[in-house]
Design a protein around this motif. Structure first.
Motif, PDB file in Angstrom:
ATOM      1  N   PHE A 278     -21.041  52.055  16.560  1.00 45.57           N
ATOM      2  CA  PHE A 278     -21.357  52.381  17.946  1.00 45.57           C
ATOM      3  C   PHE A 278     -22.863  52.280  18.198  1.00 45.57           C
ATOM      4  O   PHE A 278     -23.294  51.870  19.275  1.00 45.57           O
ATOM      5  CB  PHE A 278     -20.865  53.791  18.302  1.00 45.57           C
ATOM      6  N   GLY A 279     -23.656  52.678  17.189  1.00 46.99           N
ATOM      7  CA  GLY A 279     -25.107  52.561  17.324  1.00 46.99           C
ATOM      8  C   GLY A 279     -25.535  51.116  17.501  1.00 46.99           C
ATOM      9  O   GLY A 279     -26.384  50.798  18.354  1.00 46.99           O
ATOM     10  N   LEU A 280     -24.945  50.224  16.724  1.00 50.64           N
ATOM     11  CA  LEU A 280     -25.242  48.796  16.854  1.00 50.64           C
ATOM     12  C   LEU A 280     -24.798  48.280  18.219  1.00 50.64           C
ATOM     13  O   LEU A 280     -25.488  47.449  18.833  1.00 50.64           O
ATOM     14  CB  LEU A 280     -24.532  48.016  15.746  1.00 50.64           C
ATOM     15  N   ALA A 281     -23.658  48.775  18.695  1.00 49.79           N
ATOM     16  CA  ALA A 281     -23.138  48.327  19.993  1.00 49.79           C
ATOM     17  C   ALA A 281     -24.064  48.762  21.127  1.00 49.79           C
ATOM     18  O   ALA A 281     -24.293  48.007  22.079  1.00 49.79           O
ATOM     19  CB  ALA A 281     -21.733  48.884  20.213  1.00 49.79           C
ATOM     20  N   ILE A 282     -24.606  49.973  21.023  1.00 51.29           N
ATOM     21  CA  ILE A 282     -25.539  50.459  22.050  1.00 51.29           C
ATOM     22  C   ILE A 282     -26.784  49.573  22.090  1.00 51.29           C
ATOM     23  O   ILE A 282     -27.275  49.202  23.166  1.00 51.29           O
ATOM     24  CB  ILE A 282     -25.930  51.930  21.772  1.00 51.29           C
ATOM     25  N   ALA A 283     -27.285  49.218  20.908  1.00 52.89           N
ATOM     26  CA  ALA A 283     -28.489  48.392  20.837  1.00 52.89           C
ATOM     27  C   ALA A 283     -28.266  47.010  21.439  1.00 52.89           C
ATOM     28  O   ALA A 283     -29.204  46.389  21.956  1.00 52.89           O
ATOM     29  CB  ALA A 283     -28.938  48.256  19.381  1.00 52.89           C
ATOM     30  N   ALA A 284     -27.026  46.526  21.396  1.00 51.76           N
ATOM     31  CA  ALA A 284     -26.721  45.180  21.876  1.00 51.76           C
ATOM     32  C   ALA A 284     -26.217  45.153  23.312  1.00 51.76           C
ATOM     33  O   ALA A 284     -26.116  44.077  23.914  1.00 51.76           O
ATOM     34  CB  ALA A 284     -25.672  44.530  20.966  1.00 51.76           C
ATOM     35  N   SER A 285     -25.878  46.308  23.879  1.00 49.72           N
ATOM     36  CA  SER A 285     -25.279  46.369  25.216  1.00 49.72           C
ATOM     37  C   SER A 285     -26.323  46.758  26.258  1.00 49.72           C
ATOM     38  O   SER A 285     -27.119  47.669  26.035  1.00 49.72           O
ATOM     39  CB  SER A 285     -24.114  47.372  25.235  1.00 49.72           C
ATOM     40  N   LEU A 286     -26.291  46.081  27.401  1.00 50.15           N
ATOM     41  CA  LEU A 286     -27.262  46.340  28.464  1.00 50.15           C
ATOM     42  C   LEU A 286     -26.660  47.051  29.663  1.00 50.15           C
ATOM     43  O   LEU A 286     -27.389  47.636  30.463  1.00 50.15           O
ATOM     44  CB  LEU A 286     -27.905  45.026  28.922  1.00 50.15           C
ATOM     45  N   ARG A 287     -25.337  47.008  29.821  1.00 53.65           N
ATOM     46  CA  ARG A 287     -24.720  47.678  30.960  1.00 53.65           C
ATOM     47  C   ARG A 287     -24.670  49.179  30.711  1.00 53.65           C
ATOM     48  O   ARG A 287     -24.177  49.633  29.673  1.00 53.65           O
ATOM     49  CB  ARG A 287     -23.309  47.124  31.210  1.00 53.65           C
ATOM     50  N   LYS A 288     -25.183  49.959  31.658  1.00 48.68           N
ATOM     51  CA  LYS A 288     -25.327  51.394  31.460  1.00 48.68           C
ATOM     52  C   LYS A 288     -24.001  52.109  31.221  1.00 48.68           C
ATOM     53  O   LYS A 288     -23.921  53.038  30.410  1.00 48.68           O
ATOM     54  CB  LYS A 288     -26.029  52.015  32.669  1.00 48.68           C
ATOM     55  N   ASP A 289     -22.946  51.686  31.925  1.00 53.93           N
ATOM     56  CA  ASP A 289     -21.664  52.359  31.765  1.00 53.93           C
ATOM     57  C   ASP A 289     -21.090  52.133  30.371  1.00 53.93           C
ATOM     58  O   ASP A 289     -20.435  53.010  29.810  1.00 53.93           O
ATOM     59  CB  ASP A 289     -20.664  51.875  32.820  1.00 53.93           C
ATOM     60  N   VAL A 290     -21.384  50.966  29.780  1.00 57.93           N
ATOM     61  CA  VAL A 290     -20.887  50.663  28.434  1.00 57.93           C
ATOM     62  C   VAL A 290     -21.624  51.506  27.401  1.00 57.93           C
ATOM     63  O   VAL A 290     -21.009  52.111  26.512  1.00 57.93           O
ATOM     64  CB  VAL A 290     -21.046  49.158  28.123  1.00 57.93           C
ATOM     65  N   THR A 291     -22.967  51.564  27.524  1.00 57.75           N
ATOM     66  CA  THR A 291     -23.740  52.346  26.556  1.00 57.75           C
ATOM     67  C   THR A 291     -23.416  53.835  26.665  1.00 57.75           C
ATOM     68  O   THR A 291     -23.357  54.539  25.653  1.00 57.75           O
ATOM     69  CB  THR A 291     -25.252  52.134  26.759  1.00 57.75           C
ATOM     70  N   LEU A 292     -23.189  54.299  27.894  1.00 60.72           N
ATOM     71  CA  LEU A 292     -22.840  55.710  28.078  1.00 60.72           C
ATOM     72  C   LEU A 292     -21.511  56.036  27.413  1.00 60.72           C
ATOM     73  O   LEU A 292     -21.331  57.115  26.827  1.00 60.72           O
ATOM     74  CB  LEU A 292     -22.777  56.045  29.570  1.00 60.72           C
ATOM     75  N   ASN A 293     -20.583  55.108  27.470  1.00 65.01           N
ATOM     76  CA  ASN A 293     -19.283  55.285  26.829  1.00 65.01           C
ATOM     77  C   ASN A 293     -19.447  55.436  25.316  1.00 65.01           C
ATOM     78  O   ASN A 293     -18.874  56.326  24.692  1.00 65.01           O
ATOM     79  CB  ASN A 293     -18.398  54.083  27.147  1.00 65.01           C
ATOM     80  N   TYR A 294     -20.250  54.556  24.733  1.00 63.12           N
ATOM     81  CA  TYR A 294     -20.503  54.636  23.293  1.00 63.12           C
ATOM     82  C   TYR A 294     -21.211  55.944  22.917  1.00 63.12           C
ATOM     83  O   TYR A 294     -20.882  56.576  21.911  1.00 63.12           O
ATOM     84  CB  TYR A 294     -21.366  53.454  22.834  1.00 63.12           C
ATOM     85  N   GLU A 295     -22.190  56.334  23.723  1.00 63.48           N
ATOM     86  CA  GLU A 295     -22.935  57.562  23.439  1.00 63.48           C
ATOM     87  C   GLU A 295     -22.005  58.772  23.424  1.00 63.48           C
ATOM     88  O   GLU A 295     -22.125  59.667  22.575  1.00 63.48           O
ATOM     89  CB  GLU A 295     -24.037  57.757  24.475  1.00 63.48           C
ATOM     90  N   GLY A 296     -21.062  58.786  24.358  1.00 66.75           N
ATOM     91  CA  GLY A 296     -20.099  59.886  24.406  1.00 66.75           C
ATOM     92  C   GLY A 296     -19.244  59.937  23.154  1.00 66.75           C
ATOM     93  O   GLY A 296     -18.981  61.025  22.604  1.00 66.75           O
ATOM     94  N   TYR A 297     -18.828  58.769  22.677  1.00 63.59           N
ATOM     95  CA  TYR A 297     -17.976  58.743  21.485  1.00 63.59           C
ATOM     96  C   TYR A 297     -18.756  59.000  20.204  1.00 63.59           C
ATOM     97  O   TYR A 297     -18.187  59.474  19.215  1.00 63.59           O
ATOM     98  CB  TYR A 297     -17.203  57.427  21.411  1.00 63.59           C
ATOM     99  N   ILE A 298     -20.057  58.701  20.202  1.00 62.00           N
ATOM    100  CA  ILE A 298     -20.874  59.075  19.046  1.00 62.00           C
ATOM    101  C   ILE A 298     -20.897  60.598  18.912  1.00 62.00           C
ATOM    102  O   ILE A 298     -20.775  61.143  17.806  1.00 62.00           O
ATOM    103  CB  ILE A 298     -22.305  58.514  19.182  1.00 62.00           C
ATOM    104  N   LEU A 299     -21.029  61.284  20.032  1.00 64.00           N
ATOM    105  CA  LEU A 299     -21.029  62.753  20.010  1.00 64.00           C
ATOM    106  C   LEU A 299     -19.671  63.291  19.546  1.00 64.00           C
ATOM    107  O   LEU A 299     -19.600  64.207  18.726  1.00 64.00           O
ATOM    108  CB  LEU A 299     -21.375  63.301  21.395  1.00 64.00           C
ATOM    109  N   LYS A 300     -18.599  62.711  20.068  1.00 63.94           N
ATOM    110  CA  LYS A 300     -17.259  63.182  19.700  1.00 63.94           C
ATOM    111  C   LYS A 300     -16.951  62.883  18.236  1.00 63.94           C
ATOM    112  O   LYS A 300     -16.396  63.726  17.519  1.00 63.94           O
ATOM    113  CB  LYS A 300     -16.208  62.524  20.601  1.00 63.94           C
ATOM    114  N   LEU A 301     -17.315  61.696  17.798  1.00 65.23           N
ATOM    115  CA  LEU A 301     -17.055  61.313  16.414  1.00 65.23           C
ATOM    116  C   LEU A 301     -17.953  62.109  15.469  1.00 65.23           C
ATOM    117  O   LEU A 301     -17.541  62.477  14.366  1.00 65.23           O
ATOM    118  CB  LEU A 301     -17.294  59.812  16.240  1.00 65.23           C
TER     119      LEU A 301
END
Length: 335
Positions: A278-301
């Motif tokens: 997910f960290g790699l995906a955040i670094a590669a993603s530019l759309r805010k809604d996509v990065t926010l989704n990953y950030e939420g799952y990093i916290l949950k995971l």
């Protein structure tokens, strides 16, 4: 002039230690896979992977002994039940090898990049080469059998363009630009990884001896299921293709092929892999809604992994990784 071999650095010790633990776990898992595998095309790949792990443990044990470092306990015969019936399908075995092979491609590269000593760099280079051989052979077999999960397809670009407006980065509401190819790729990879985790955790929940651990694995399965659903929604919103259905064939066996300790450690390892992806995906993603989704799952995971670590500690199964000296504690001893 005889060159002095320097001590291992903290990075080298940590990487060697985690590799040893992971390979002892792999030996247990792969031994049961080999015992229960029915597909004669898959067996040689499991044998190859098992042989590599056994070789790694021997090489690392020798290095630890020479360096005067205690050999970790890791996992052993007590953590695998070869009499237990088959729990996962042979297709799952191949996809497991693919998933762990992909992880190896990343971890061995990182291990070599943070290592200074030539013998350690050569060791991780050897491990990486072996992993690439296994990964390629397994990928080819999966494609031959029609079970390889490909990343989603997209139309080729027709011309080179530059971004001229900041709204390209998107917002949390309103119209959003179509997903970039790299964003689609990471969503596809993370769907596949979550599906692997779902299958493994559902199987673990079925055979765990402890009710508390069975519930914990089931919670992990539900979390993985929610991840897949949310990532699929992102792809479907733009009418993108998405990975095919995961084969989650699990038998009706109630016999645990692995100890609760091994299954819990394995679950935590999967969580760590997911957080890294997910960290790699955040670094590669530019759309805010996509990065926010990953950030939420990093916290949950992360919260799920922390719960798993607490369970390991409560059961006395958490083997302490190498760490620096507690200077404060030493100072207090002299007072």
């Amino acid at each position: 002039m005889v060159k002095h071999t320097p001590k291992l650095t903290s990075s080298e010790v940590s990487m060697l230690w985690s590799t040893y633990i992971g390979d002892t776990m792999s030996i247990c898992v792969l031994t049961h896979f080999l015992q229960t595998c029915e597909d004669q095309d898959v067996k040689p790949l499991i044998e190859l992977a098992l042989g590599y792990s056994i070789e790694h443990v021997a090489q690392l044990s020798d290095l630890f002994t020479k360096e005067g470092i205690p050999i970790p306990n890791g996992f052993g015969k007590q953590d695998v039940n070869l009499q237990a019936k088959k729990l996962f399908s042979d297709v799952t075995y191949m996809r497991y090898l693919h998933h762990m092979g992909r992880t190896g491609l990343n971890s061995y590269s990182l291990a070599k990049s943070v290592s200074a000593r030539k013998d350690v760099r050569n060791l991780f280079k050897e491990f990486s080469n072996q992993n690439e051989t296994l990964f390629d052979r397994n990928t080819e077999l999966m494609q031959e059998k029609g079970v390889f999960i490909r990343s989603p397809y997209m139309d080729y670009p027709e011309k080179v363009e530059y971004v001229t407006e900041r709204k390209f980065l998107g917002g949390l509401i309103g119209h959003r630009r179509p997903l970039l190819g790299v964003e689609i790729a990471h969503l596809g990879i993370n769907i596949e990884v979550a599906n692997v985790a779902k299958t493994i955790l559902l199987g673990f929940s079925q055979v765990a001896q402890s009710k508390k651990l069975s519930d914990y694995f089931k919670d992990g399965y539900e979390l993985g299921k929610k991840m897949v659903e949310d990532f699929m929604i992102k792809l479907k919103e733009d009418d993108n293709s998405y990975p095919s259905t995961w084969d989650s064939t699990i038998t009706n066996s109630k016999e645990a092929p692995f100890s609760d300790k091994l299954m819990l450690f394995h679950s935590n390892a999967q969580s760590a892999i997911g957080i890294g992806d997910f960290g790699l995906a955040i670094a590669a993603s530019l759309r805010k809604d996509v990065t926010l989704n990953y950030e939420g799952y990093i916290l949950k995971l992360g919260a799920y992994a922390e719960q798993g670590a607490k369970l390991l500690i409560d059961h006395g199964w958490f083997e302490k990784p190498p760490q620096s000296i507690d200077r404060e504690s030493l100072r207090n001893q002299n007072k």
